[in-house]
Motif scaffolding. Sequence first.
Motif, PDB file in Angstrom:
ATOM      1  N   ALA A 206       0.809  -1.220   0.000  1.00  0.00           N
ATOM      2  CA  ALA A 206       0.000   0.000   0.000  1.00  0.00           C
ATOM      3  C   ALA A 206       0.842   1.270   0.000  1.00  0.00           C
ATOM      4  O   ALA A 206       0.299   2.373   0.061  1.00  0.00           O
ATOM      5  CB  ALA A 206      -0.917   0.003   1.232  1.00  0.00           C
ATOM      6  N   GLY A 207       2.164   1.125  -0.076  1.00  0.00           N
ATOM      7  CA  GLY A 207       3.036   2.292  -0.061  1.00  0.00           C
ATOM      8  C   GLY A 207       3.258   2.853   1.326  1.00  0.00           C
ATOM      9  O   GLY A 207       3.548   4.039   1.492  1.00  0.00           O
ATOM     10  N   LEU A 208       3.141   2.008   2.341  1.00  0.00           N
ATOM     11  CA  LEU A 208       3.339   2.411   3.729  1.00  0.00           C
ATOM     12  C   LEU A 208       4.425   1.553   4.360  1.00  0.00           C
ATOM     13  O   LEU A 208       4.699   0.438   3.909  1.00  0.00           O
ATOM     14  CB  LEU A 208       2.046   2.264   4.532  1.00  0.00           C
ATOM     15  CG  LEU A 208       0.869   3.144   4.113  1.00  0.00           C
ATOM     16  CD1 LEU A 208      -0.432   2.622   4.720  1.00  0.00           C
ATOM     17  CD2 LEU A 208       1.103   4.594   4.546  1.00  0.00           C
ATOM     18  N   ALA A 209       5.033   2.065   5.408  1.00  0.00           N
ATOM     19  CA  ALA A 209       6.011   1.310   6.178  1.00  0.00           C
ATOM     20  C   ALA A 209       5.506   1.177   7.609  1.00  0.00           C
ATOM     21  O   ALA A 209       4.876   2.088   8.144  1.00  0.00           O
ATOM     22  CB  ALA A 209       7.365   2.014   6.163  1.00  0.00           C
ATOM     23  N   ARG A 218      -4.586  -6.996  25.772  1.00  0.00           N
ATOM     24  CA  ARG A 218      -4.628  -8.127  24.852  1.00  0.00           C
ATOM     25  C   ARG A 218      -4.770  -7.698  23.399  1.00  0.00           C
ATOM     26  O   ARG A 218      -4.816  -8.554  22.508  1.00  0.00           O
ATOM     27  CB  ARG A 218      -5.805  -9.043  25.217  1.00  0.00           C
ATOM     28  CG  ARG A 218      -5.683  -9.696  26.584  1.00  0.00           C
ATOM     29  CD  ARG A 218      -6.863 -10.612  26.839  1.00  0.00           C
ATOM     30  NE  ARG A 218      -6.753 -11.287  28.126  1.00  0.00           N
ATOM     31  CZ  ARG A 218      -7.630 -12.150  28.591  1.00  0.00           C
ATOM     32  NH1 ARG A 218      -8.704 -12.452  27.862  1.00  0.00           N
ATOM     33  NH2 ARG A 218      -7.465 -12.721  29.771  1.00  0.00           N
ATOM     34  N   ARG A 219      -4.835  -6.417  23.156  1.00  0.00           N
ATOM     35  CA  ARG A 219      -5.087  -5.924  21.796  1.00  0.00           C
ATOM     36  C   ARG A 219      -3.792  -5.461  21.129  1.00  0.00           C
ATOM     37  O   ARG A 219      -2.897  -4.925  21.787  1.00  0.00           O
ATOM     38  CB  ARG A 219      -6.131  -4.804  21.843  1.00  0.00           C
ATOM     39  CG  ARG A 219      -7.478  -5.309  22.330  1.00  0.00           C
ATOM     40  CD  ARG A 219      -8.406  -4.200  22.743  1.00  0.00           C
ATOM     41  NE  ARG A 219      -8.847  -3.400  21.605  1.00  0.00           N
ATOM     42  CZ  ARG A 219      -9.621  -2.326  21.730  1.00  0.00           C
ATOM     43  NH1 ARG A 219     -10.041  -1.931  22.931  1.00  0.00           N
ATOM     44  NH2 ARG A 219      -9.990  -1.654  20.655  1.00  0.00           N
ATOM     45  N   TRP A 220      -3.719  -5.651  19.807  1.00  0.00           N
ATOM     46  CA  TRP A 220      -2.526  -5.321  19.021  1.00  0.00           C
ATOM     47  C   TRP A 220      -2.846  -4.180  18.058  1.00  0.00           C
ATOM     48  O   TRP A 220      -3.952  -4.091  17.514  1.00  0.00           O
ATOM     49  CB  TRP A 220      -2.073  -6.540  18.223  1.00  0.00           C
ATOM     50  CG  TRP A 220      -1.477  -7.626  19.068  1.00  0.00           C
ATOM     51  CD1 TRP A 220      -2.165  -8.521  19.846  1.00  0.00           C
ATOM     52  CD2 TRP A 220      -0.098  -7.936  19.227  1.00  0.00           C
ATOM     53  NE1 TRP A 220      -1.281  -9.363  20.480  1.00  0.00           N
ATOM     54  CE2 TRP A 220      -0.017  -9.045  20.115  1.00  0.00           C
ATOM     55  CE3 TRP A 220       1.085  -7.395  18.698  1.00  0.00           C
ATOM     56  CZ2 TRP A 220       1.207  -9.603  20.486  1.00  0.00           C
ATOM     57  CZ3 TRP A 220       2.302  -7.967  19.058  1.00  0.00           C
ATOM     58  CH2 TRP A 220       2.360  -9.046  19.941  1.00  0.00           C
ATOM     59  N   PHE A 221      -1.835  -3.339  17.820  1.00  0.00           N
ATOM     60  CA  PHE A 221      -1.990  -2.179  16.947  1.00  0.00           C
ATOM     61  C   PHE A 221      -0.719  -1.977  16.123  1.00  0.00           C
ATOM     62  O   PHE A 221       0.364  -2.412  16.525  1.00  0.00           O
ATOM     63  CB  PHE A 221      -2.262  -0.913  17.762  1.00  0.00           C
ATOM     64  CG  PHE A 221      -3.501  -0.975  18.605  1.00  0.00           C
ATOM     65  CD1 PHE A 221      -4.722  -0.532  18.098  1.00  0.00           C
ATOM     66  CD2 PHE A 221      -3.466  -1.480  19.897  1.00  0.00           C
ATOM     67  CE1 PHE A 221      -5.874  -0.602  18.870  1.00  0.00           C
ATOM     68  CE2 PHE A 221      -4.612  -1.557  20.672  1.00  0.00           C
ATOM     69  CZ  PHE A 221      -5.821  -1.106  20.158  1.00  0.00           C
ATOM     70  N   GLY A 222      -0.878  -1.322  14.992  1.00  0.00           N
ATOM     71  CA  GLY A 222       0.268  -0.941  14.186  1.00  0.00           C
ATOM     72  C   GLY A 222       0.220   0.546  13.890  1.00  0.00           C
ATOM     73  O   GLY A 222      -0.850   1.148  13.777  1.00  0.00           O
ATOM     74  N   GLU A 223       1.406   1.139  13.789  1.00  0.00           N
ATOM     75  CA  GLU A 223       1.536   2.542  13.378  1.00  0.00           C
ATOM     76  C   GLU A 223       2.296   2.555  12.055  1.00  0.00           C
ATOM     77  O   GLU A 223       3.446   2.114  11.989  1.00  0.00           O
ATOM     78  CB  GLU A 223       2.278   3.348  14.437  1.00  0.00           C
ATOM     79  CG  GLU A 223       2.340   4.837  14.136  1.00  0.00           C
ATOM     80  CD  GLU A 223       2.973   5.621  15.260  1.00  0.00           C
ATOM     81  OE1 GLU A 223       2.434   6.674  15.629  1.00  0.00           O
ATOM     82  OE2 GLU A 223       4.034   5.177  15.775  1.00  0.00           O
ATOM     83  N   LEU A 224       1.652   3.029  11.008  1.00  0.00           N
ATOM     84  CA  LEU A 224       2.208   2.988   9.663  1.00  0.00           C
ATOM     85  C   LEU A 224       2.428   4.410   9.166  1.00  0.00           C
ATOM     86  O   LEU A 224       1.694   5.331   9.493  1.00  0.00           O
ATOM     87  CB  LEU A 224       1.236   2.270   8.711  1.00  0.00           C
ATOM     88  CG  LEU A 224       0.551   1.000   9.213  1.00  0.00           C
ATOM     89  CD1 LEU A 224      -0.371   0.439   8.138  1.00  0.00           C
ATOM     90  CD2 LEU A 224       1.549  -0.027   9.665  1.00  0.00           C
ATOM     91  N   THR A 225       3.452   4.572   8.331  1.00  0.00           N
ATOM     92  CA  THR A 225       3.750   5.877   7.756  1.00  0.00           C
ATOM     93  C   THR A 225       4.095   5.703   6.283  1.00  0.00           C
ATOM     94  O   THR A 225       4.487   4.623   5.851  1.00  0.00           O
ATOM     95  CB  THR A 225       4.913   6.559   8.503  1.00  0.00           C
ATOM     96  OG1 THR A 225       5.060   7.904   8.054  1.00  0.00           O
ATOM     97  CG2 THR A 225       6.211   5.808   8.289  1.00  0.00           C
ATOM     98  N   ALA A 226       3.908   6.770   5.521  1.00  0.00           N
ATOM     99  CA  ALA A 226       4.164   6.691   4.089  1.00  0.00           C
ATOM    100  C   ALA A 226       5.633   6.384   3.820  1.00  0.00           C
ATOM    101  O   ALA A 226       6.526   7.025   4.367  1.00  0.00           O
ATOM    102  CB  ALA A 226       3.765   7.994   3.405  1.00  0.00           C
TER     103      ALA A 226
END
Length: 228
Positions: A206-209, A218-226
């Motif tokens: 998607a063009g993100l890193a 118990r919850r998981w998250f991601g932080e993505l940037t261009a």
Amino acid sequence: MAVRASSGPLTASAGTDPFAAALADRAARGRWLVHGDGVRSRLPVDRWHGPAEPAVAGLVERCAGPTLDLGCGPGRLTVALARAGRTAVGVDVSATAVRLTRARGAVAVHRDLFEPLPGEGRWAHAVLIDGNIGIGGEPVALLRRCRDLLAPGGTVLVELEPPGAGLWQGQARVAAEQRPGRLLLGPAFRWARLDARAVHPVADAAGLAVRDVFRRGRRWFGELTASR
């Protein structure tokens, strides 16, 4: 548990939000999301209507500027962002969700997130929580859309499945518990799941890193940037 399809209470016309019935009924504890691969999860209706829980408060801390809450539901994240002094707008295809968000004093627009949105290309953050990475059943397309909404240096915050679930794409249905042990299925719609490992190749496509993958309880998250 037996399940059966029906054209009864959960029937929705084309374009109707499949979660609208659960959003409208705070007592709808017997509602589930049933995936085509057999995975079933209870819809956390009470949580949607409640105040921001610690996991959501942690996301608010990562939002330093104007933020879009995509698939905002009844708006608990949108409200939490506004109370923290952020410019925040909720977006939802459900008129019920938008009405509930506005009733809580937050700003929301009744829109499909793939349609034109206010301030495109100028948002600091776009957030997809509560399984909203599944919207449309195409996580790559959804994350590309999020990237287009961001200003340079902006981030996408996305809730993920725990490691091991991988990427799943297919059809899902909302189901109501008609009586103990029996679910009444609504119409099928496209949906997806994405875990904390599979997010890396999906983000890249998607063009993100992936800047960070983190847990809140118990919850998981991601932080993505261009990435480009």
